[in-house]
Design a protein around this motif. Structure first.
Motif, PDB file in Angstrom:
ATOM      1  N   ASN A   1      25.387  36.592  40.790  1.00 29.40           N
ATOM      2  CA  ASN A   1      24.811  36.029  42.001  1.00 29.40           C
ATOM      3  C   ASN A   1      24.895  34.509  41.934  1.00 29.40           C
ATOM      4  OD1 ASN A   1      22.481  35.039  43.840  1.00 29.40           O
ATOM      5  ND2 ASN A   1      22.680  37.201  44.347  1.00 29.40           N
ATOM      6  N   ILE A   2      25.081  33.886  43.079  1.00 27.96           N
ATOM      7  CA  ILE A   2      25.239  32.432  43.108  1.00 27.96           C
ATOM      8  C   ILE A   2      23.974  31.704  42.666  1.00 27.96           C
ATOM      9  CG2 ILE A   2      24.544  32.115  45.521  1.00 27.96           C
ATOM     10  CD1 ILE A   2      26.900  30.090  45.736  1.00 27.96           C
ATOM     11  N   ASP A   3      22.836  32.388  42.680  1.00 27.24           N
ATOM     12  CA  ASP A   3      21.603  31.743  42.209  1.00 27.24           C
ATOM     13  C   ASP A   3      21.469  31.795  40.686  1.00 27.24           C
ATOM     14  OD1 ASP A   3      20.812  34.341  41.567  1.00 27.24           O
ATOM     15  OD2 ASP A   3      19.233  34.454  43.079  1.00 27.24           O
ATOM     16  N   GLY A   4      22.487  32.355  40.014  1.00 28.77           N
ATOM     17  CA  GLY A   4      22.491  32.410  38.556  1.00 28.77           C
ATOM     18  C   GLY A   4      21.985  33.704  37.965  1.00 28.77           C
ATOM     19  N   SER A   5      21.555  34.647  38.804  1.00 30.23           N
ATOM     20  CA  SER A   5      21.021  35.919  38.317  1.00 30.23           C
ATOM     21  C   SER A   5      22.116  36.992  38.270  1.00 30.23           C
ATOM     22  CB  SER A   5      19.884  36.394  39.220  1.00 30.23           C
ATOM     23  OG  SER A   5      20.361  36.655  40.530  1.00 30.23           O
ATOM     24  N   ASN A   6      21.782  38.094  37.602  1.00 31.18           N
ATOM     25  CA  ASN A   6      22.602  39.308  37.608  1.00 31.18           C
ATOM     26  C   ASN A   6      24.031  39.078  37.118  1.00 31.18           C
ATOM     27  OD1 ASN A   6      20.434  40.796  38.743  1.00 31.18           O
ATOM     28  ND2 ASN A   6      21.005  40.083  40.787  1.00 31.18           N
ATOM     29  N   LEU A   7      24.173  38.422  35.991  1.00 31.40           N
ATOM     30  CA  LEU A   7      25.489  38.231  35.389  1.00 31.40           C
ATOM     31  C   LEU A   7      25.934  39.524  34.714  1.00 31.40           C
ATOM     32  CD1 LEU A   7      27.885  36.516  34.387  1.00 31.40           C
ATOM     33  CD2 LEU A   7      26.455  35.861  32.423  1.00 31.40           C
ATOM     34  N   ILE A   8      27.126  40.001  35.093  1.00 36.23           N
ATOM     35  CA  ILE A   8      27.709  41.205  34.498  1.00 36.23           C
ATOM     36  C   ILE A   8      29.139  40.871  34.076  1.00 36.23           C
ATOM     37  CG2 ILE A   8      28.257  43.644  34.791  1.00 36.23           C
ATOM     38  CD1 ILE A   8      26.280  43.702  37.127  1.00 36.23           C
ATOM     39  N   SER A   9      29.508  41.213  32.852  1.00 37.49           N
ATOM     40  CA  SER A   9      30.853  40.984  32.342  1.00 37.49           C
ATOM     41  C   SER A   9      31.528  42.319  32.055  1.00 37.49           C
ATOM     42  CB  SER A   9      30.805  40.135  31.067  1.00 37.49           C
ATOM     43  OG  SER A   9      30.255  38.853  31.334  1.00 37.49           O
ATOM     44  N   HIS A  10      32.835  42.381  32.319  1.00 32.65           N
ATOM     45  CA  HIS A  10      33.605  43.611  32.172  1.00 32.65           C
ATOM     46  C   HIS A  10      34.884  43.327  31.387  1.00 32.65           C
ATOM     47  CE1 HIS A  10      31.318  45.224  35.737  1.00 32.65           C
ATOM     48  NE2 HIS A  10      31.399  43.959  36.101  1.00 32.65           N
ATOM     49  N   LYS A  11      35.278  44.249  30.531  1.00 26.99           N
ATOM     50  CA  LYS A  11      36.552  44.165  29.830  1.00 26.99           C
ATOM     51  C   LYS A  11      37.592  45.049  30.532  1.00 26.99           C
ATOM     52  CE  LYS A  11      37.136  42.252  26.462  1.00 26.99           C
ATOM     53  NZ  LYS A  11      37.533  40.843  26.187  1.00 26.99           N
ATOM     54  N   VAL A  12      38.869  44.631  30.447  1.00 27.61           N
ATOM     55  CA  VAL A  12      39.974  45.408  31.003  1.00 27.61           C
ATOM     56  C   VAL A  12      41.049  45.567  29.932  1.00 27.61           C
ATOM     57  CG1 VAL A  12      39.571  44.854  33.420  1.00 27.61           C
ATOM     58  CG2 VAL A  12      40.921  43.296  32.021  1.00 27.61           C
ATOM     59  N   PRO A  13      41.975  46.535  30.091  1.00 22.13           N
ATOM     60  CA  PRO A  13      42.934  46.828  29.019  1.00 22.13           C
ATOM     61  C   PRO A  13      43.970  45.739  28.756  1.00 22.13           C
ATOM     62  CG  PRO A  13      42.710  48.697  30.524  1.00 22.13           C
ATOM     63  CD  PRO A  13      42.014  47.548  31.162  1.00 22.13           C
ATOM     64  N   GLY A  14      44.248  44.885  29.730  1.00 21.76           N
ATOM     65  CA  GLY A  14      45.264  43.856  29.551  1.00 21.76           C
ATOM     66  C   GLY A  14      44.886  42.593  30.284  1.00 21.76           C
ATOM     67  N   GLU A  15      45.819  41.641  30.336  1.00 18.00           N
ATOM     68  CA  GLU A  15      45.549  40.389  31.026  1.00 18.00           C
ATOM     69  C   GLU A  15      45.331  40.628  32.515  1.00 18.00           C
ATOM     70  OE1 GLU A  15      47.642  36.981  28.360  1.00 18.00           O
ATOM     71  OE2 GLU A  15      48.924  37.968  29.818  1.00 18.00           O
ATOM     72  N   ILE A  16      44.438  39.876  33.095  1.00 17.19           N
ATOM     73  CA  ILE A  16      44.061  40.050  34.500  1.00 17.19           C
ATOM     74  C   ILE A  16      44.147  38.690  35.196  1.00 17.19           C
ATOM     75  CG2 ILE A  16      41.623  39.944  33.770  1.00 17.19           C
ATOM     76  CD1 ILE A  16      40.952  41.651  36.266  1.00 17.19           C
ATOM     77  N   GLY A  17      45.027  38.608  36.205  1.00 11.32           N
ATOM     78  CA  GLY A  17      45.291  37.328  36.856  1.00 11.32           C
ATOM     79  C   GLY A  17      44.263  36.940  37.894  1.00 11.32           C
ATOM     80  N   ALA A  18      43.765  37.939  38.637  1.00 11.36           N
ATOM     81  CA  ALA A  18      42.793  37.666  39.709  1.00 11.36           C
ATOM     82  C   ALA A  18      42.152  38.975  40.127  1.00 11.36           C
ATOM     83  CB  ALA A  18      43.482  37.006  40.900  1.00 11.36           C
ATOM     84  N   ILE A  19      40.962  38.876  40.716  1.00 14.49           N
ATOM     85  CA  ILE A  19      40.254  40.047  41.215  1.00 14.49           C
ATOM     86  C   ILE A  19      39.700  39.732  42.600  1.00 14.49           C
ATOM     87  CG2 ILE A  19      38.054  39.415  40.112  1.00 14.49           C
ATOM     88  CD1 ILE A  19      37.738  42.483  39.538  1.00 14.49           C
TER      89      ILE A  19
END
Length: 285
Positions: free
Chosen positions: A41-59
């Motif tokens: 969230n832009i207010d700094g809350s609810n940070l979630i990180s995810h891993k993927v199998p390879g390099e990721i250019g954009a989402i």
């Protein structure tokens, strides 16, 4: 007054591709070489990180929910809960996707490159809503920084290795680019042009990798101003906030070694820019 603040304590090896969703007040971005992506969230809350199998250019977000991504092999569907489904596997093992952005028709444009940045191997692809892929530009090196003007009659992109910003005339409905012209040549500039966004006032804001700054140009290629950043490798930017008045800037720590400071690789919110931009478009597939 300009104010630059980091959003969180995440440090990315190659932070890129910031994306703003006004409805959920969420920012998402990737770490290309870190093989991960983040949302918060832009207010700094609810940070979630995810891993993927390879390099990721954009989402990017989808209109139907979830995300789509430009990834090492092509394109992938990504859902909450770390769901990952490769939908378009068409790049060679020597290639990867780089920057990507959705146009106002809901099509996902993405640039691919050779992993060693060999000249002539860069291409620009468009993922249609039916998940077919059209390749519309070839013979580049590192395509980056995509943007469209307000009436979709012009398209702009960066080639970071060639250090050039290109302009095309665009037949938007038929996905045809023609009459390419050089808008800005960064050959004598410290650093290289990287990710880019466009403001509602028709200014291009370009992150200068290795130059510790963003540069702002009008659509004739005239430099208007710059924003100095507290990191060596700012990598991309997008507008955010309820009224689109805030600028989100990613950065990278990759290969800096002892030159890195404590903020290199951070994601920043820049307030007081004096420009506004639209929320990121969502993929229609």
């Amino acid at each position: 007054m300009l104010a630059i603040n980091s959003l969180n304590e995440i440090i990315c090896d190659t932070g890129e591709g910031p994306n703003w969703d006004r409805e959920s007040a969420t920012i998402s971005w990737v770490d290309i070489s870190g093989k991960s992506w983040h949302e918060q969230n832009i207010d700094g809350s609810n940070l979630i990180s995810h891993k993927v199998p390879g390099e990721i250019g954009a989402i990017v977000k989808r209109r139907t929910g979830g995300y789509f991504a430009a990834v090492e092999a092509g394109f992938a569907e990504i859902n909450n809960g770390d769901g990952y489904k490769l939908t378009n596997n068409f790049l060679t093992p020597a290639e990867r996707m780089n920057d990507a952005k959705v146009d106002s028709a809901g099509r996902l444009w993405a640039g691919s490159c050779n992993k060693e940045f060999k000249s002539g191997y860069g291409r620009l692809h468009v993922l249609m809503q039916n998940l077919t892929v059209k390749t519309i530009v070839t013979d580049m090196t590192l395509p980056n920084g995509l943007a469209w003007n307000s009436d979709n009659t012009e398209f702009f992109h960066v080639d970071s290795i060639e250090k050039k910003l290109w302009r095309y005339e665009l037949d938007f409905d038929n996905l045809k680019l023609q009459n390419r012209s050089l808008l800005v040549d960064f050959a004598e500039s410290k650093g290289a042009p990287d990710g880019m966004c466009i403001s509602n006032e028709s200014y291009l804001i370009i992150a200068i990798w290795g130059g510790s700054r963003l540069e702002i140009y009008d659509l004739s290629g005239r430099k208007i101003s710059q924003i100095d950043m507290p990191v060596l490798q700012p990598s991309s930017c997008t507008f955010a906030g309820e009224n689109g008045e805030r600028l989100i800037v990613t950065s990278a720590r990759k290969q800096l070694g002892e030159r890195a400071n404590s903020q290199d690789g951070s994601i920043f919110i820049v307030d007081g820019v004096g420009l506004t931009g639209n929320p990121s478009e969502k993929f229609g597939g």
